[in-house]
Each structure stands twice: as structure tokens, then as C-alpha cells.
Design a protein around this motif. Structure first.
Motif, mmCIF file in Angstrom:
data_model
loop_
_atom_site.group_PDB
_atom_site.id
_atom_site.type_symbol
_atom_site.label_atom_id
_atom_site.label_comp_id
_atom_site.label_asym_id
_atom_site.label_seq_id
_atom_site.Cartn_x
_atom_site.Cartn_y
_atom_site.Cartn_z
ATOM 1 N N VAL A 132 -5.335 0.875 7.806
ATOM 2 C CA VAL A 132 -4.180 0.748 8.609
ATOM 3 C C VAL A 132 -2.760 2.090 8.354
ATOM 4 O O VAL A 132 -2.931 3.246 8.956
ATOM 5 N N ALA A 133 -2.234 1.379 7.288
ATOM 6 C CA ALA A 133 -1.229 2.612 6.589
ATOM 7 C C ALA A 133 -1.296 3.853 6.265
ATOM 8 O O ALA A 133 -0.959 4.738 6.528
ATOM 9 N N GLY A 134 -2.615 3.164 5.435
ATOM 10 C CA GLY A 134 -3.539 4.450 4.557
ATOM 11 C C GLY A 134 -3.651 5.730 5.361
ATOM 12 O O GLY A 134 -3.236 6.796 5.394
ATOM 13 N N PHE A 135 -4.941 5.308 6.497
ATOM 14 C CA PHE A 135 -4.662 5.827 7.763
ATOM 15 C C PHE A 135 -4.011 7.267 8.536
ATOM 16 O O PHE A 135 -3.768 8.158 8.475
ATOM 17 N N ALA A 136 -2.991 5.896 8.843
ATOM 18 C CA ALA A 136 -1.639 6.705 9.392
ATOM 19 C C ALA A 136 -0.889 7.444 8.370
ATOM 20 O O ALA A 136 -0.887 8.568 9.341
ATOM 21 N N ALA A 137 -0.925 7.348 7.189
ATOM 22 C CA ALA A 137 -0.034 8.327 6.307
ATOM 23 C C ALA A 137 -0.515 9.588 5.882
ATOM 24 O O ALA A 137 -0.398 10.805 5.807
ATOM 25 N N LEU A 138 -1.558 9.583 5.837
ATOM 26 C CA LEU A 138 -3.093 10.954 5.822
ATOM 27 C C LEU A 138 -2.979 11.457 7.512
ATOM 28 O O LEU A 138 -3.825 12.837 7.337
ATOM 29 N N GLY A 139 -3.155 11.028 7.887
ATOM 30 C CA GLY A 139 -3.030 12.396 9.828
ATOM 31 C C GLY A 139 -4.242 11.577 10.482
ATOM 32 O O GLY A 139 -4.664 12.738 10.898
ATOM 33 N N VAL A 230 -10.815 9.741 1.412
ATOM 34 C CA VAL A 230 -11.863 9.091 1.329
ATOM 35 C C VAL A 230 -10.579 7.364 0.540
ATOM 36 O O VAL A 230 -9.771 7.731 -0.653
ATOM 37 N N LEU A 231 -10.519 6.797 1.615
ATOM 38 C CA LEU A 231 -9.620 4.992 0.992
ATOM 39 C C LEU A 231 -10.781 3.525 0.334
ATOM 40 O O LEU A 231 -12.421 4.681 0.993
ATOM 41 N N THR A 232 -10.341 3.452 -0.588
ATOM 42 C CA THR A 232 -11.721 2.449 -0.898
ATOM 43 C C THR A 232 -10.739 1.058 -0.659
ATOM 44 O O THR A 232 -9.357 1.128 -0.946
ATOM 45 N N ALA A 233 -10.997 -0.103 -0.986
ATOM 46 C CA ALA A 233 -10.608 -1.038 -0.168
ATOM 47 C C ALA A 233 -9.197 -1.833 -1.820
ATOM 48 O O ALA A 233 -8.259 -2.074 -1.263
ATOM 49 N N ASN A 234 -9.685 -1.517 -3.239
ATOM 50 C CA ASN A 234 -8.701 -1.686 -4.142
ATOM 51 C C ASN A 234 -7.962 -0.896 -4.101
ATOM 52 O O ASN A 234 -6.577 -0.626 -4.391
ATOM 53 N N GLN A 235 -8.276 0.494 -4.078
ATOM 54 C CA GLN A 235 -7.629 1.370 -4.127
ATOM 55 C C GLN A 235 -6.267 1.722 -3.393
ATOM 56 O O GLN A 235 -5.157 2.113 -3.532
ATOM 57 N N VAL A 236 -6.199 1.335 -1.813
ATOM 58 C CA VAL A 236 -5.592 1.444 -0.872
ATOM 59 C C VAL A 236 -4.422 0.096 -1.074
ATOM 60 O O VAL A 236 -3.173 0.215 -0.444
ATOM 61 N N LEU A 237 -4.983 -0.855 -1.458
ATOM 62 C CA LEU A 237 -4.230 -1.384 -1.762
ATOM 63 C C LEU A 237 -3.210 -1.810 -2.510
ATOM 64 O O LEU A 237 -2.532 -2.070 -3.004
ATOM 65 N N LEU A 238 -3.385 -1.087 -3.937
ATOM 66 C CA LEU A 238 -2.547 -1.179 -4.587
ATOM 67 C C LEU A 238 -1.562 0.323 -4.300
ATOM 68 O O LEU A 238 -0.125 0.062 -4.109
ATOM 69 N N TRP A 239 -2.023 1.376 -3.373
ATOM 70 C CA TRP A 239 -0.773 2.052 -2.612
ATOM 71 C C TRP A 239 0.216 1.785 -2.314
ATOM 72 O O TRP A 239 1.145 2.065 -2.709
#
Length: 266
Positions: A132-139, A230-239
Motif C-alpha cells: 500500500v505504501a509502495g503504490f502510494a509512493a509511486l502515484g 513492478v512490486l513484488t512481495a519481498n522487494q516492497v517489504l525490504l523497501w
């Protein structure tokens, strides 16, 4: 006078230490997180029994929902978090996706409110919270959710509802059409499936959900070929974990795992 002999690296020096809670028979989250992590970012795992997995990482073709919910019920996940938090870490992450689908947005908030009482003040995040935070950060507003093949249609529908509750338009979602076996999924097959099945929905961003699916190797190729983030579960978790830990100085070193690492949470 002779120069002193350099001391070889011994693993004690760390720029950030991330504790991650994972299903007992799943090596995927720790494997991908450590592959993503820059030098000096160390992953420390804690395991919780997940009733849908057997020894050797074997699962049913479609995982039942009762073990998904049980994974995040007290006391075991609370104990795992508390034991991790006793170590000198910087942040804790829950490497599990499907529980948020079953709980919904409000139930997930209650979960993290409860777990925060066991973290000794350390920040804590989880896969869907980070997404959710990643989608928002990317607009991104129009999103597609690619779920593992071992998620059934009902669980996928719950996932779409979860992201809808957070204000995103889910333009496509569903279990990906690949073998329902962790060991048989390859980056090439997943890339082809997303490119041919998801791209036509023209999302702003795609999440390859499920921490146990082999996915971080698809990010750059899909962003380059399809244009969406493109987001993946572990990528966005680390970010998200690195930002919560205040370890933003390491982010410029992550250059081959998607545009996400160039943005900050809102």
C-alpha cells in the motif's frame, strides 16, 4: 614497520539489521530479501508454523484459508516477534501476504496494533502494508495483483477487496497460471505470464504477491518491457523496512530491482 594485517569481514558490522517472520517451511522470503539487500544489510529470520506447508516446503495445490488465519493468531506469531525484538535489530517485517487478505484492512490494522506491543518499540511492517505504501509512493491508482498459483479464486478476491479498501482500483487480479509448486516457478515463466496476461489491463503498477513465489528476478525486465511499475512481495517489504529503519543511505545501491527504490513513502 609492516602494515597491520587487515581483519577479514566477520559479519558483525551491519548497516541495518532486519528481522523477518516467515512460515516454518518457506525459504523464499529470506532468500530474496538477502539477494536484494545491499552489503551490510543483514536479514535475521524467525519461523512460525504454517499449517498449509509440510516438511520440505510442500503445499497443497490450493492452500486452505484456516491455516492462513491461524498463522497470525496469538500466541505463536506474537512470540516470534517478541523474540526477534529482543535482538539488536532496527526493524521487524512480517513476510506473509495472505493473512491480510483474510483479515481485511481493519483486521490487519488490529494485527499490527497487537504485534506492536511485542516489538520493544521497533517499527514493524508487513507485505501488504508495505505494498500500500509502495503504490502510494509511486502515484499508482490502477493496480493489478498477481497472486501465487496456490491462492484460490476466493482468496484472490479477498486480496482485491483489501486493496480496494485502501482506495486503489484493482484492474486485474487472480492466481497466476503457473504450476502450483514453488520449485517449478521460474523468472522466465513468470515474466512471460505477466507480460501476456496482465499488461493488456494497462495498470499503473503490478504487485506480484506472496512471499513464497520466486519473483524478484522479473522486476527489471517487466518494467522495461511493459512500462508499469513492478512490486513484488519481498522487494516492497525490504523497501519499506529500510525506510522504517532509517537506513535510506543504502537505497541508492539497489539499482536492479525496480523504480520503487528511487521513491520514498509519502
Amino acid at each position: 614497520m609492516a602494515e597491520p594485517t587487515p581483519v577479514p569481514a566477520d559479519g558483525w558490522a551491519a548497516r541495518a539489521r532486519i528481522g523477518v517472520v516467515v512460515p516454518h517451511a518457506d525459504v523464499g522470503p529470506e532468500s530474496e530479501l538477502q539477494a536484494l539487500a545491499p552489503r551490510g544489510v543483514v536479514i535475521h529470520g524467525s519461523r512460525v508454523h504454517f499449517g498449509a506447508m509440510r516438511a520440505g516446503g510442500e503445499m497443497d495445490r490450493k492452500i486452505p484459508h484456516a491455516p492462513v488465519r491461524a498463522f497470525v493468531e496469538p500466541p505463536h506469531v506474537d512470540t516470534a516477534v517478541e523474540l526477534l525484538a529482543a535482538a539488536p535489530l532496527d526493524v521487524i517485517a512480517l513476510g506473509f501476504t495472505s493473512s491480510a487478505y483474510v483479515l481485511g484492512a481493519a483486521g490487519e490494522k488490529d494485527l499490527f496494533d497487537r504485534l506492536s506491543g511485542h516489538t520493544r518499540g521497533l517499527p514493524i511492517t508487513g507485505t501488504t502494508r508495505a505494498a500500500v505504501a509502495g503504490f502510494a509512493a509511486l502515484g499508482a491508482r490502477r493496480v493489478a495483483i498477481v497472486n501465487p498459483p496456490w491462492f484460490d479464486d476466493e482468496l484472490s478476491d479477498l486480496g482485491a477487496d483489501y486493496f480496494g479498501e485502501h482506495g486503489f482500483e484493482v484492474v486485474q487480479h487472480g492466481p497466476c497460471g503457473l504450476p502450483s509448486n514453488q520449485k517449478l516457478i521460474t523468472p522466465e515463466a513468470l515474466t512471460d505470464w505477466v507480460r501476456t496476461t496482465v499488461a493488456k489491463a494497462e495498470p499503473d503498477a503490478v504487485l506480484v504477491a506472496g512471499n513464497g513465489i520466486r519473483a524478484v528476478g522479473v522486476i527489471d525486465a517487466l518494467e522495461r518491457d511493459c512500462g508499469f511499475a513492478v512490486l513484488t512481495a519481498n522487494q516492497v517489504l525490504l523497501w519499506h523496512a529500510l525506510h522504517l529503519a532509517g537506513a535510506t543511505d543504502v537505497l541508492p545501491e539497489i539499482t536492479t530491482y525496480g523504480r520503487l527504490f528511487a521513491v520514498a513513502p509519502n
